[in-house]
Scaffold this motif. Sequence first.
Motif, PDB file in Angstrom:
ATOM      1  N   THR A  22       0.799  -1.214   0.000  1.00  0.00           N
ATOM      2  CA  THR A  22       0.000   0.000   0.000  1.00  0.00           C
ATOM      3  C   THR A  22       0.834   1.266   0.000  1.00  0.00           C
ATOM      4  O   THR A  22       0.293   2.349   0.164  1.00  0.00           O
ATOM      5  N   ALA A  23       2.144   1.149  -0.209  1.00  0.00           N
ATOM      6  CA  ALA A  23       3.018   2.322  -0.132  1.00  0.00           C
ATOM      7  C   ALA A  23       2.572   3.429  -1.079  1.00  0.00           C
ATOM      8  O   ALA A  23       2.625   4.602  -0.732  1.00  0.00           O
ATOM      9  N   GLY A  24       2.122   3.079  -2.257  1.00  0.00           N
ATOM     10  CA  GLY A  24       1.695   4.091  -3.214  1.00  0.00           C
ATOM     11  C   GLY A  24       0.201   4.333  -3.191  1.00  0.00           C
ATOM     12  O   GLY A  24      -0.303   5.093  -4.008  1.00  0.00           O
ATOM     13  N   GLU A  25      -0.523   3.681  -2.306  1.00  0.00           N
ATOM     14  CA  GLU A  25      -1.971   3.803  -2.266  1.00  0.00           C
ATOM     15  C   GLU A  25      -2.402   4.815  -1.217  1.00  0.00           C
ATOM     16  O   GLU A  25      -1.591   5.369  -0.491  1.00  0.00           O
ATOM     17  N   GLN A  26      -3.664   5.012  -1.115  1.00  0.00           N
ATOM     18  CA  GLN A  26      -4.225   5.981  -0.190  1.00  0.00           C
ATOM     19  C   GLN A  26      -4.024   5.555   1.264  1.00  0.00           C
ATOM     20  O   GLN A  26      -4.109   4.371   1.585  1.00  0.00           O
ATOM     21  N   PRO A  27      -3.791   6.514   2.158  1.00  0.00           N
ATOM     22  CA  PRO A  27      -3.616   6.187   3.579  1.00  0.00           C
ATOM     23  C   PRO A  27      -4.815   5.469   4.191  1.00  0.00           C
ATOM     24  O   PRO A  27      -4.639   4.605   5.044  1.00  0.00           O
ATOM     25  N   ARG A  28      -6.029   5.797   3.756  1.00  0.00           N
ATOM     26  CA  ARG A  28      -7.211   5.112   4.300  1.00  0.00           C
ATOM     27  C   ARG A  28      -7.133   3.616   4.030  1.00  0.00           C
ATOM     28  O   ARG A  28      -7.414   2.804   4.894  1.00  0.00           O
ATOM     29  N   GLN A  29      -6.745   3.259   2.815  1.00  0.00           N
ATOM     30  CA  GLN A  29      -6.624   1.847   2.459  1.00  0.00           C
ATOM     31  C   GLN A  29      -5.505   1.184   3.251  1.00  0.00           C
ATOM     32  O   GLN A  29      -5.643   0.051   3.725  1.00  0.00           O
ATOM     33  N   PHE A  30      -4.386   1.881   3.417  1.00  0.00           N
ATOM     34  CA  PHE A  30      -3.270   1.343   4.186  1.00  0.00           C
ATOM     35  C   PHE A  30      -3.703   1.017   5.614  1.00  0.00           C
ATOM     36  O   PHE A  30      -3.446  -0.081   6.119  1.00  0.00           O
ATOM     37  N   ILE A  31      -4.363   1.960   6.284  1.00  0.00           N
ATOM     38  CA  ILE A  31      -4.803   1.752   7.666  1.00  0.00           C
ATOM     39  C   ILE A  31      -5.804   0.603   7.735  1.00  0.00           C
ATOM     40  O   ILE A  31      -5.704  -0.276   8.595  1.00  0.00           O
ATOM     41  N   ALA A  32      -6.776   0.579   6.831  1.00  0.00           N
ATOM     42  CA  ALA A  32      -7.785  -0.488   6.828  1.00  0.00           C
ATOM     43  C   ALA A  32      -7.130  -1.854   6.647  1.00  0.00           C
ATOM     44  O   ALA A  32      -7.446  -2.800   7.374  1.00  0.00           O
ATOM     45  N   GLU A  33      -6.208  -1.968   5.694  1.00  0.00           N
ATOM     46  CA  GLU A  33      -5.556  -3.253   5.447  1.00  0.00           C
ATOM     47  C   GLU A  33      -4.659  -3.668   6.616  1.00  0.00           C
ATOM     48  O   GLU A  33      -4.612  -4.847   6.975  1.00  0.00           O
ATOM     49  N   LEU A  34      -3.960  -2.713   7.209  1.00  0.00           N
ATOM     50  CA  LEU A  34      -3.072  -3.025   8.323  1.00  0.00           C
ATOM     51  C   LEU A  34      -3.848  -3.613   9.500  1.00  0.00           C
ATOM     52  O   LEU A  34      -3.533  -4.695   9.995  1.00  0.00           O
ATOM     53  N   PHE A  35      -4.898  -2.920   9.937  1.00  0.00           N
ATOM     54  CA  PHE A  35      -5.638  -3.389  11.108  1.00  0.00           C
ATOM     55  C   PHE A  35      -6.530  -4.584  10.797  1.00  0.00           C
ATOM     56  O   PHE A  35      -6.730  -5.447  11.652  1.00  0.00           O
ATOM     57  N   THR A  36      -7.039  -4.677   9.582  1.00  0.00           N
ATOM     58  CA  THR A  36      -7.846  -5.841   9.207  1.00  0.00           C
ATOM     59  C   THR A  36      -6.989  -7.102   9.172  1.00  0.00           C
ATOM     60  O   THR A  36      -7.375  -8.140   9.722  1.00  0.00           O
ATOM     61  N   SER A  37      -5.816  -7.031   8.551  1.00  0.00           N
ATOM     62  CA  SER A  37      -4.973  -8.230   8.476  1.00  0.00           C
ATOM     63  C   SER A  37      -4.471  -8.627   9.864  1.00  0.00           C
ATOM     64  O   SER A  37      -4.426  -9.813  10.198  1.00  0.00           O
ATOM     65  N   PHE A  38      -4.128  -7.638  10.704  1.00  0.00           N
ATOM     66  CA  PHE A  38      -3.713  -7.946  12.077  1.00  0.00           C
ATOM     67  C   PHE A  38      -4.828  -8.672  12.826  1.00  0.00           C
ATOM     68  O   PHE A  38      -4.610  -9.725  13.444  1.00  0.00           O
ATOM     69  N   THR A  39      -6.047  -8.142  12.758  1.00  0.00           N
ATOM     70  CA  THR A  39      -7.166  -8.751  13.494  1.00  0.00           C
ATOM     71  C   THR A  39      -7.480 -10.141  12.952  1.00  0.00           C
ATOM     72  O   THR A  39      -7.750 -11.064  13.730  1.00  0.00           O
ATOM     73  N   ARG A  40      -7.436 -10.327  11.650  1.00  0.00           N
ATOM     74  CA  ARG A  40      -7.658 -11.663  11.073  1.00  0.00           C
ATOM     75  C   ARG A  40      -6.664 -12.676  11.641  1.00  0.00           C
ATOM     76  O   ARG A  40      -7.026 -13.788  11.991  1.00  0.00           O
ATOM     77  N   GLU A  41      -5.405 -12.287  11.683  1.00  0.00           N
ATOM     78  CA  GLU A  41      -4.389 -13.202  12.199  1.00  0.00           C
ATOM     79  C   GLU A  41      -4.588 -13.483  13.682  1.00  0.00           C
ATOM     80  O   GLU A  41      -4.389 -14.607  14.130  1.00  0.00           O
ATOM     81  N   ILE A  42      -4.968 -12.470  14.445  1.00  0.00           N
ATOM     82  CA  ILE A  42      -5.160 -12.648  15.883  1.00  0.00           C
ATOM     83  C   ILE A  42      -6.267 -13.661  16.168  1.00  0.00           C
ATOM     84  O   ILE A  42      -6.148 -14.484  17.058  1.00  0.00           O
TER      85      ILE A  42
END
Length: 162
Positions: A22-42
Amino acid sequence: MAAREATDETTGTAAGAAAARTAGEQPRQFIAELFTSFTREIVADDGDPGPVIDRYYTPDVVQIADGIRLDRDRLVAHVRPVRKNLADFAFEVHEALRDGERIAARFTIRATDRKGRRTATEVHLFGELAPDGRICRTHQISRTLKDPGAPGEVAGGKEEGS
């Protein structure tokens, strides 16, 4: 829930992989993907949550949430009941900014527990990412929303853009 997320080959962290994707993508998408993937793994398994936390947070992480300071050990203890009780979740990112390794976001976490009870929590977060993309520091303020099912309920009672 999905299986483990891919890890970044250079850093070995899932956060690094999310940051690279998500480095070149929008910050909203970066935050959503970061916390969603973390929660999925947890919530994916009942094993030790430590390795998952280590993929997303640095060993010296400091998270201050509503005035409560969490280090890595307290963060591990915090997610244990979450993983046992969480049945479904979604992150709705209303606003997000990213400037290099600094992040800021306002988002709503919508969750349903195993008994079918729904909650919604609005979070205002300021944080810092390590060079490998993992979270090293966050300061958060949150509030429970009155109607967990109301889409777009945000501070001030208006949804973004209305």
